[in-house]
Motif scaffolding. Sequence first.
Motif, PDB file in Angstrom:
ATOM      1  N   GLU A 160      12.558 -39.483 -26.032  1.00 47.42           N
ATOM      2  CA  GLU A 160      14.009 -39.710 -26.092  1.00 47.42           C
ATOM      3  C   GLU A 160      14.612 -39.623 -24.701  1.00 47.42           C
ATOM      4  O   GLU A 160      14.023 -39.021 -23.804  1.00 47.42           O
ATOM      5  N   PRO A 161      15.800 -40.237 -24.528  1.00 42.26           N
ATOM      6  CA  PRO A 161      16.481 -40.105 -23.244  1.00 42.26           C
ATOM      7  C   PRO A 161      16.771 -38.629 -22.996  1.00 42.26           C
ATOM      8  O   PRO A 161      17.033 -37.896 -23.951  1.00 42.26           O
ATOM      9  N   SER A 162      16.725 -38.217 -21.756  1.00 43.00           N
ATOM     10  CA  SER A 162      16.896 -36.793 -21.494  1.00 43.00           C
ATOM     11  C   SER A 162      17.332 -36.566 -20.053  1.00 43.00           C
ATOM     12  O   SER A 162      16.939 -37.310 -19.151  1.00 43.00           O
ATOM     13  N   TYR A 163      18.127 -35.538 -19.854  1.00 45.32           N
ATOM     14  CA  TYR A 163      18.386 -35.071 -18.502  1.00 45.32           C
ATOM     15  C   TYR A 163      17.247 -34.158 -18.092  1.00 45.32           C
ATOM     16  O   TYR A 163      16.671 -33.465 -18.928  1.00 45.32           O
ATOM     17  N   PHE A 164      16.935 -34.212 -16.820  1.00 43.52           N
ATOM     18  CA  PHE A 164      15.859 -33.375 -16.285  1.00 43.52           C
ATOM     19  C   PHE A 164      16.391 -32.439 -15.214  1.00 43.52           C
ATOM     20  O   PHE A 164      17.281 -32.801 -14.444  1.00 43.52           O
ATOM     21  N   PHE A 165      15.806 -31.267 -15.178  1.00 38.76           N
ATOM     22  CA  PHE A 165      16.060 -30.312 -14.107  1.00 38.76           C
ATOM     23  C   PHE A 165      14.883 -30.403 -13.138  1.00 38.76           C
ATOM     24  O   PHE A 165      13.724 -30.383 -13.560  1.00 38.76           O
ATOM     25  N   ARG A 166      15.204 -30.501 -11.828  1.00 34.49           N
ATOM     26  CA  ARG A 166      14.140 -30.660 -10.826  1.00 34.49           C
ATOM     27  C   ARG A 166      13.368 -29.358 -10.615  1.00 34.49           C
ATOM     28  O   ARG A 166      13.377 -28.780  -9.520  1.00 34.49           O
ATOM     29  N   LEU A 167      12.695 -28.924 -11.653  1.00 35.06           N
ATOM     30  CA  LEU A 167      11.918 -27.683 -11.579  1.00 35.06           C
ATOM     31  C   LEU A 167      10.805 -27.782 -10.538  1.00 35.06           C
ATOM     32  O   LEU A 167      10.499 -26.822  -9.826  1.00 35.06           O
ATOM     33  N   SER A 168      10.219 -28.994 -10.440  1.00 34.87           N
ATOM     34  CA  SER A 168       9.077 -29.170  -9.520  1.00 34.87           C
ATOM     35  C   SER A 168       9.450 -28.798  -8.085  1.00 34.87           C
ATOM     36  O   SER A 168       8.615 -28.322  -7.325  1.00 34.87           O
ATOM     37  N   ALA A 169      10.725 -28.969  -7.755  1.00 38.04           N
ATOM     38  CA  ALA A 169      11.151 -28.695  -6.380  1.00 38.04           C
ATOM     39  C   ALA A 169      11.212 -27.197  -6.089  1.00 38.04           C
ATOM     40  O   ALA A 169      11.385 -26.798  -4.936  1.00 38.04           O
ATOM     41  N   PHE A 170      11.078 -26.361  -7.126  1.00 40.75           N
ATOM     42  CA  PHE A 170      11.263 -24.922  -6.923  1.00 40.75           C
ATOM     43  C   PHE A 170       9.956 -24.129  -6.916  1.00 40.75           C
ATOM     44  O   PHE A 170       9.976 -22.910  -6.747  1.00 40.75           O
ATOM     45  N   ALA A 171       8.827 -24.832  -7.088  1.00 44.73           N
ATOM     46  CA  ALA A 171       7.557 -24.110  -7.196  1.00 44.73           C
ATOM     47  C   ALA A 171       7.309 -23.199  -5.991  1.00 44.73           C
ATOM     48  O   ALA A 171       6.948 -22.024  -6.163  1.00 44.73           O
ATOM     49  N   ASP A 172       7.525 -23.708  -4.805  1.00 46.69           N
ATOM     50  CA  ASP A 172       7.231 -22.889  -3.626  1.00 46.69           C
ATOM     51  C   ASP A 172       8.146 -21.680  -3.538  1.00 46.69           C
ATOM     52  O   ASP A 172       7.714 -20.569  -3.216  1.00 46.69           O
ATOM     53  N   ARG A 173       9.415 -21.923  -3.837  1.00 48.64           N
ATOM     54  CA  ARG A 173      10.362 -20.792  -3.773  1.00 48.64           C
ATOM     55  C   ARG A 173      10.029 -19.759  -4.838  1.00 48.64           C
ATOM     56  O   ARG A 173      10.217 -18.559  -4.624  1.00 48.64           O
ATOM     57  N   LEU A 174       9.544 -20.213  -5.979  1.00 44.55           N
ATOM     58  CA  LEU A 174       9.162 -19.255  -7.029  1.00 44.55           C
ATOM     59  C   LEU A 174       7.957 -18.432  -6.585  1.00 44.55           C
ATOM     60  O   LEU A 174       7.946 -17.201  -6.705  1.00 44.55           O
ATOM     61  N   LEU A 175       6.955 -19.112  -6.030  1.00 44.28           N
ATOM     62  CA  LEU A 175       5.764 -18.386  -5.584  1.00 44.28           C
ATOM     63  C   LEU A 175       6.126 -17.379  -4.500  1.00 44.28           C
ATOM     64  O   LEU A 175       5.616 -16.253  -4.478  1.00 44.28           O
ATOM     65  N   ASP A 176       7.048 -17.790  -3.657  1.00 42.24           N
ATOM     66  CA  ASP A 176       7.511 -16.900  -2.605  1.00 42.24           C
ATOM     67  C   ASP A 176       8.219 -15.679  -3.218  1.00 42.24           C
ATOM     68  O   ASP A 176       8.024 -14.542  -2.788  1.00 42.24           O
ATOM     69  N   LEU A 177       8.999 -15.935  -4.249  1.00 40.71           N
ATOM     70  CA  LEU A 177       9.696 -14.843  -4.947  1.00 40.71           C
ATOM     71  C   LEU A 177       8.699 -13.832  -5.516  1.00 40.71           C
ATOM     72  O   LEU A 177       8.842 -12.619  -5.330  1.00 40.71           O
ATOM     73  N   TYR A 178       7.660 -14.333  -6.209  1.00 34.09           N
ATOM     74  CA  TYR A 178       6.695 -13.416  -6.825  1.00 34.09           C
ATOM     75  C   TYR A 178       5.968 -12.596  -5.758  1.00 34.09           C
ATOM     76  O   TYR A 178       5.564 -11.472  -6.002  1.00 34.09           O
TER      77      TYR A 178
END
Length: 511
Positions: A160-178
């Motif tokens: 179905e049509p859907s809005y997407f959140f650019r989660l892929s762009a946050f992987a590095d910042r998340l790893l840095d956070l952990y």
Amino acid sequence: MTGRYYVTTPIYYVNGAPHIGHAYTSVAADVVARFKRLAGYDVFFLTGTDEHGQKVEQAAQAAGLEPIAFADRVSSDFRAMYDAMNVSYDDFIRTTEPRHIAGASALWERIAANGHIYLGAYEGWYALRDESFYNEDELVTQPDGTRVAPTGAPVEWVREPSYFFRLSAFADRLLDLYETRPGFIEPSSRRNEVASFVRQGLRDLSISRTSFRWGIPVPGDAEHVMYVWVDALANYLSAVGFPDTASPRWGYWPANLHLVGKDIVRFHAIYWPALLMAAGLELPDCVFSHGWWTIEGEKMSKSLGNVVDPRDLVGEFGLDPVRFFLMREMPFGGDSDLNRKAIITRMNVELANDLGNLAQRTLSQVARNCGGVLPEQGARTEDDLALLAQAALLPTVMHGQIDRRALTDGLEEVWRVVRACNAYIDRQAPWALKKTDPERMAVVLRVLVDALRAVGTMLQPYMPASMDALLTQVGAGADERSFAALETPLPAGRALPAPKGIFPRYVEPEA
Ligand code: ME8
């Protein structure tokens, strides 16, 4: 005040009745909230219900009700369960409330304005029971050849049509956070799981649906409703006034502790910080994931018919024994089994014997042999001072345990003192001193009353009503029950009420 403290539970789906798993997380959060209040913090303890999404819509349909009427009914049952469990929440948020709809919409707009949302089409697997998307490689093939989610939930192919959140762009910042804030996800085993999932790469997240209507409309495109997890996670913000950052409650943000079950770590430890980063908001201190209860050795499920309503347990065993059992039996963070035998053993050994008997023995001797008033502290021996010193350390030691979310270890600290009291009373034998040295007897009993006061004060977060009774019996007034109040001795000569047993032994009813 020592500062602010904001603790949350998940907001529970209203597709089914409240059960022991919900009660567990909420009692754990209640223990933390009550503990912090007694330590002088300005606490905000939030819970509530998650009312949108297809799963709730379908449950309402099956019940023959409009979704909102269905949600009203189940949400008030959650509140009734909380009353029965003595959960001292400061606010109960429902995702169908206007304040939440405003908060979730504002969060969406902020993320969109920052360029992290785009329109596309979703094609992939969805598990309605989990309200979750899964990658192809996460699916598990069952013996009969059907493929299901790793949780065992059935999956369907959605397009179905859907809005997407650019989660892929946050992987590095998340790893840095952990890495830079290892306390962000606890326990560490969960952190490792989450980090390795993120390291494999993140795909953008579908955050809107068009195939049903029961949700918050996407700002600017009412054809879509928000993905229920984006809607739900926003509750932690909308309850503290977001987007009105001038609201007095906004001072509680960022949250200190999100308590969640291990089933929803991914949402809280990946999606949630990424959404907050995308909105330019501060991140919570800690997502703590606790383990899972099985029931008499089996997974709790509607199909097995073994879903436990905590109110039934309370009816049978009493409220505080059930609260105690939940916090004592499951090492906080691990898994555990809920069964009658274990409940009865804990009630009879730890509550009735260790603590109940100690209080009863001590207080009945004070009533009989000290005229029913608090004795003088008198001249204390080394043995007396050693026991009192151990009790005096409790606030600090336990605060450390609570801040490590070691709620079970916190109880163990108190029990060390309870056991020491029992050894002390046997060693000192005040009943024998009655004839030989009544003055010494009074000192010994006073030492025990003081230690019991410390024990009762520290256990209030776990067993509020029973400890209220104990503290009344040791002569502590309503304003003498905070941790700080323990530093001031109660005045000698104060009349004590007649002692009454706090924890009766559980005796199996005749078959
Ligand atoms: O996931 N043992 O809601 P939910 C221990 N609405 N805890 C258990 C449990 C068990 N057997 N079963 C459930 C949702 N729990 C979402 C949350 S938050 C922004 C949205 C507890 O009704 C545990 O806390 O399915 C788990 O995380 C929660 O119930 C799931 O509740």
